[in-house]
Structures are given as structure tokens and as C-alpha cells.
Write a protein that holds these residues in place. Sequence first.
Motif, PDB file in Angstrom:
ATOM      1  N   ASN A 176       0.871  -1.061  -0.052  1.00 27.67           N
ATOM      2  CA  ASN A 176      -0.023   0.024  -0.045  1.00 27.67           C
ATOM      3  C   ASN A 176       0.830   1.287  -0.054  1.00 27.67           C
ATOM      4  N   TYR A 177       0.491   2.324  -0.608  1.00 24.38           N
ATOM      5  CA  TYR A 177       1.151   3.885  -0.575  1.00 24.38           C
ATOM      6  C   TYR A 177       0.044   4.858  -0.517  1.00 24.38           C
ATOM      7  N   GLN A 178       0.500   5.591   0.380  1.00 27.01           N
ATOM      8  CA  GLN A 178      -0.172   6.906   0.933  1.00 27.01           C
ATOM      9  C   GLN A 178       0.655   7.944   0.910  1.00 27.01           C
ATOM     10  N   VAL A 179       0.074   9.233   0.471  1.00 33.15           N
ATOM     11  CA  VAL A 179       1.099  10.293   0.487  1.00 33.15           C
ATOM     12  C   VAL A 179       0.055  11.344   1.742  1.00 33.15           C
ATOM     13  N   ASP A 180       0.798  11.957   2.585  1.00 37.16           N
ATOM     14  CA  ASP A 180       0.231  12.844   3.568  1.00 37.16           C
ATOM     15  C   ASP A 180       0.963  14.199   3.028  1.00 37.16           C
ATOM     16  N   LYS A 181       0.366  14.841   2.195  1.00 36.65           N
ATOM     17  CA  LYS A 181       0.779  16.094   1.571  1.00 36.65           C
ATOM     18  C   LYS A 181       1.035  17.228   2.546  1.00 36.65           C
ATOM     19  N   ASN A 183       2.072  17.072   5.646  1.00 30.35           N
ATOM     20  CA  ASN A 183       3.231  16.771   6.426  1.00 30.35           C
ATOM     21  C   ASN A 183       4.299  16.559   5.466  1.00 30.35           C
ATOM     22  N   ASN A 184       4.206  16.493   4.053  1.00 31.55           N
ATOM     23  CA  ASN A 184       5.377  16.028   3.431  1.00 31.55           C
ATOM     24  C   ASN A 184       5.795  14.728   3.515  1.00 31.55           C
ATOM     25  N   LYS A 185       4.795  13.719   3.933  1.00 37.61           N
ATOM     26  CA  LYS A 185       5.244  12.294   4.337  1.00 37.61           C
ATOM     27  C   LYS A 185       4.418  11.364   3.393  1.00 37.61           C
ATOM     28  N   GLU A 186       5.230  10.264   2.948  1.00 35.04           N
ATOM     29  CA  GLU A 186       4.712   9.173   2.527  1.00 35.04           C
ATOM     30  C   GLU A 186       4.570   7.929   3.293  1.00 35.04           C
ATOM     31  N   ILE A 187       3.522   7.075   3.325  1.00 35.49           N
ATOM     32  CA  ILE A 187       3.374   6.014   4.090  1.00 35.49           C
ATOM     33  C   ILE A 187       3.215   4.781   3.338  1.00 35.49           C
ATOM     34  N   LEU A 188       4.396   3.905   3.375  1.00 41.24           N
ATOM     35  CA  LEU A 188       4.618   2.740   2.710  1.00 41.24           C
ATOM     36  C   LEU A 188       3.974   1.446   3.660  1.00 41.24           C
ATOM     37  N   THR A 189       3.496   0.476   3.231  1.00 48.60           N
ATOM     38  CA  THR A 189       3.172  -0.782   3.626  1.00 48.60           C
ATOM     39  C   THR A 189       4.002  -1.786   2.863  1.00 48.60           C
ATOM     40  N   ILE A 190       4.804  -2.462   3.518  1.00 46.10           N
ATOM     41  CA  ILE A 190       5.624  -3.407   2.735  1.00 46.10           C
ATOM     42  C   ILE A 190       5.509  -4.617   3.479  1.00 46.10           C
ATOM     43  N   LYS A 191       5.463  -5.697   2.462  1.00 49.78           N
ATOM     44  CA  LYS A 191       5.475  -7.131   2.752  1.00 49.78           C
ATOM     45  C   LYS A 191       6.586  -7.814   2.370  1.00 49.78           C
ATOM     46  N   ASP A 192       7.208  -8.461   3.418  1.00 50.53           N
ATOM     47  CA  ASP A 192       8.421  -9.284   3.305  1.00 50.53           C
ATOM     48  C   ASP A 192       8.072 -10.682   3.202  1.00 50.53           C
ATOM     49  N   THR A 193       8.894 -11.523   2.296  1.00 53.93           N
ATOM     50  CA  THR A 193       8.442 -12.893   2.086  1.00 53.93           C
ATOM     51  C   THR A 193       9.834 -13.595   2.213  1.00 53.93           C
ATOM     52  N   TYR A 194       9.655 -14.608   3.050  1.00 53.73           N
ATOM     53  CA  TYR A 194      10.900 -15.082   3.601  1.00 53.73           C
ATOM     54  C   TYR A 194      11.178 -16.570   2.951  1.00 53.73           C
ATOM     55  N   SER A 195      12.481 -16.853   2.745  1.00 57.26           N
ATOM     56  CA  SER A 195      12.527 -18.482   2.282  1.00 57.26           C
ATOM     57  C   SER A 195      13.048 -19.311   3.484  1.00 57.26           C
ATOM     58  N   PRO A 196      13.025 -20.525   3.212  1.00 60.72           N
ATOM     59  CA  PRO A 196      13.159 -21.696   4.323  1.00 60.72           C
ATOM     60  C   PRO A 196      14.811 -21.294   4.486  1.00 60.72           C
ATOM     61  N   ILE A 197      15.520 -21.515   5.540  1.00 64.39           N
ATOM     62  CA  ILE A 197      16.931 -21.325   5.613  1.00 64.39           C
ATOM     63  C   ILE A 197      17.709 -22.298   4.761  1.00 64.39           C
ATOM     64  N   SER A 198      17.186 -23.467   4.690  1.00 64.22           N
ATOM     65  CA  SER A 198      17.916 -24.543   3.956  1.00 64.22           C
ATOM     66  C   SER A 198      18.120 -24.187   2.418  1.00 64.22           C
ATOM     67  N   SER A 199      17.296 -23.371   2.026  1.00 65.18           N
ATOM     68  CA  SER A 199      17.572 -22.857   0.548  1.00 65.18           C
ATOM     69  C   SER A 199      18.621 -21.735   0.512  1.00 65.18           C
ATOM     70  N   ILE A 200      18.922 -21.249   1.605  1.00 61.84           N
ATOM     71  CA  ILE A 200      19.949 -20.261   1.636  1.00 61.84           C
ATOM     72  C   ILE A 200      21.196 -20.692   1.008  1.00 61.84           C
ATOM     73  N   PHE A 201      21.507 -21.918   1.274  1.00 66.69           N
ATOM     74  CA  PHE A 201      22.972 -22.544   1.094  1.00 66.69           C
ATOM     75  C   PHE A 201      22.987 -22.979  -0.296  1.00 66.69           C
ATOM     76  N   THR A 202      22.104 -22.937  -1.000  1.00 69.86           N
ATOM     77  CA  THR A 202      22.141 -23.317  -2.375  1.00 69.86           C
ATOM     78  C   THR A 202      21.592 -22.108  -3.323  1.00 69.86           C
ATOM     79  N   SER A 203      21.367 -20.911  -2.864  1.00 71.15           N
ATOM     80  CA  SER A 203      20.550 -19.831  -3.668  1.00 71.15           C
ATOM     81  C   SER A 203      21.191 -19.431  -4.787  1.00 71.15           C
TER      82      SER A 203
END
Length: 319
Positions: A176-181, A183-203
Motif C-alpha cells: 500500500n502507498y499513501q501520501v500525507d501532503k 506533512n510532506n510524508k509518504e506511508i509505505l506498507t511493505i510485505k516481506d516474504t522469507y525463504s526456508p533457511i535450508s534454501s540459503i545454502f544453494t541460493s
Amino acid sequence: MGTQLRLRSAKVLIINLGSVGMEIVKNLVLGGINSIDIVDDSVIKEEDYAAQFFLPNDDKFIGELKLPNIIEPIKELNNRVNINIHTDNFNQLLADKDFFKKFDLIIGTELVKQEIIELNELTRTFNIPLYVTGLHGIFGYIITDLIQHVSTVERNTINQAKTIGEELSLNKVVENYQVDKPNNKEILTIKDTYSPISSIFTSDNLPKQLSKRQLRKLSSSLPIILSLLESDRSELTTEEINLKAIQMCSNLGISPDILSKEYLQEFTNQQFTEFVPTSAILGGCLAQDVIQFLSKRESPINNTLILDGLRSEMPIYSL
């Protein structure tokens, strides 16, 4: 208020209480986490006194179980935090799945790859966020599998507006993205998706996110640290570390030419060594990230942070 409520209700498990583990406990207790359970079956050794500050100032305790001798100094930091200790063997505890499912977040320190993977399989089963961390002298790492996390970031408005669905980086998407004009601010909603740690060793993600120039300048510490996780924490020779690191470079799709003699020698000398300044930096960083994760106000580490004391840097890689 929401952040404080989440902190005051969170139940955290910390596995192993060496130098970096003590820094994490100290920071989380001072941060006001509701309850912390600690698992460690180790006994106090002479070398522990060089890097573990909760230990009693008397060498007569050498050979005794560590946790019963440090619990009181930890409680004195903040008597509103519930501290529970367990002197069971961690690998035996892994068979008792019910023990783990009651926690909101788990932190493993100084574990080997197989222990991390088994623990991560369990945390994914119960949808529990996981941090793992460890030291090698002036080097260290934090690896995360927080499964999925949504955070809200407020910052000064920049010229380039964001769009919903835009990828900020690998595994980070604008929800999501909104602008608070006014107050000259922007508000970001960020989704992080993670991988199982086992996959890191062969990424194979590094060649996708770094330029050729960046790949050539990649620190030797990344493949060496990941390769050392595959050992049983017994000391290796320079040649053994080199061979393991070459294989890790192949697994990650990066050139083994980045492996320098200087780094191989430094890791030979410092492998699995506790160093107070590194513990303070790494433990403080991880504890702060946990608090940010619970606050949902910042996007947490996703997913591999490397502390390189030679270069004085802490890059984060999405593997």
C-alpha cells in the motif's frame, strides 16, 4: 501503544547463551519483552570469562552449569520481564515439539547447519519467526526466516512515487502507498516474504541482484561463514576452510576468485571465537531488529546479514 503491547505480550526463546546470546538477552530484557526462555546445557569454562559478562566474578564456578549461575544478574536488569531457564540438551528438546510451539519468536545462537535446518522446519510448522546468529572473532552473521511480515514505514516524500505491487528489492513488495501532503510524508506498507533457511545454502539469487562489478567485490566472509556452518564446530585448517568455501561459492553461483588468502587466514585464526565488540554489535543489531519486527514499524532483516570486521561493514543479502 501498539508496539508496547506487543512487546509486553511476546514470548521469546533463546537457544544457547554465549557471548552474543548474552548481548541479545540484555537488550531484550531492557527493551521490556514479556518473557524470555533460555535453553543452554553448557558448563562454565575458563575462556568464557573473557567474553560473557553475566558470569559470577569467581573462577570457583568453572565446571558448573552456566544458567543457574547467571539468572539473577539477568533478572536484575528488569524485574518486570519473566525469565525461565532450561538446562536440557537442545538436540533432545527438538524431539519435544510441544515445547517450541508456545513461543512467538525463537532465536538460535552458535548452531550448526543441521541444527538450524531442523529447528527451521519446526518453526515453519508452527509459523514461528526464527533468527539465527553466531560469531567468528571479528566476523559474524544473522540469518532470518520470519516467514512473512508486513510493516508500515513513514518517511519524507521523495520525487519518485511508489506503486502498489512494486518490488523494492528481492522479497520486498509495496502492499500500500499513501501520501500525507500537508506533512510532506509518504506511508509505505511493505510485505516481506522469507525463504526456508535450508534454501540459503544453494541460493542463486546473488548473481540476479548484484552487478558483475559488485560480485567481483563481494567479501570472502559470506561464503566462508556459510561453509563453516556446515562443520561440527571443530577447528578446521586453512585448506579445509578453502575447500568448503570453494564449494559454497559454486552453490551460490559466484566466483571462487573472491576468496582471498587474508580472509582464509583470518577465519583460520578466529573460527568460532567469541569477541566482545563483535558480540555487542551483532547482539544489539539482532535485538533491535526483533523489536522492530514486533513493532511492525520497519522492514526487518531479509534474510542474511554478514558482519565483516575487516571491511567494517554489515551488508544484507537476499538469498
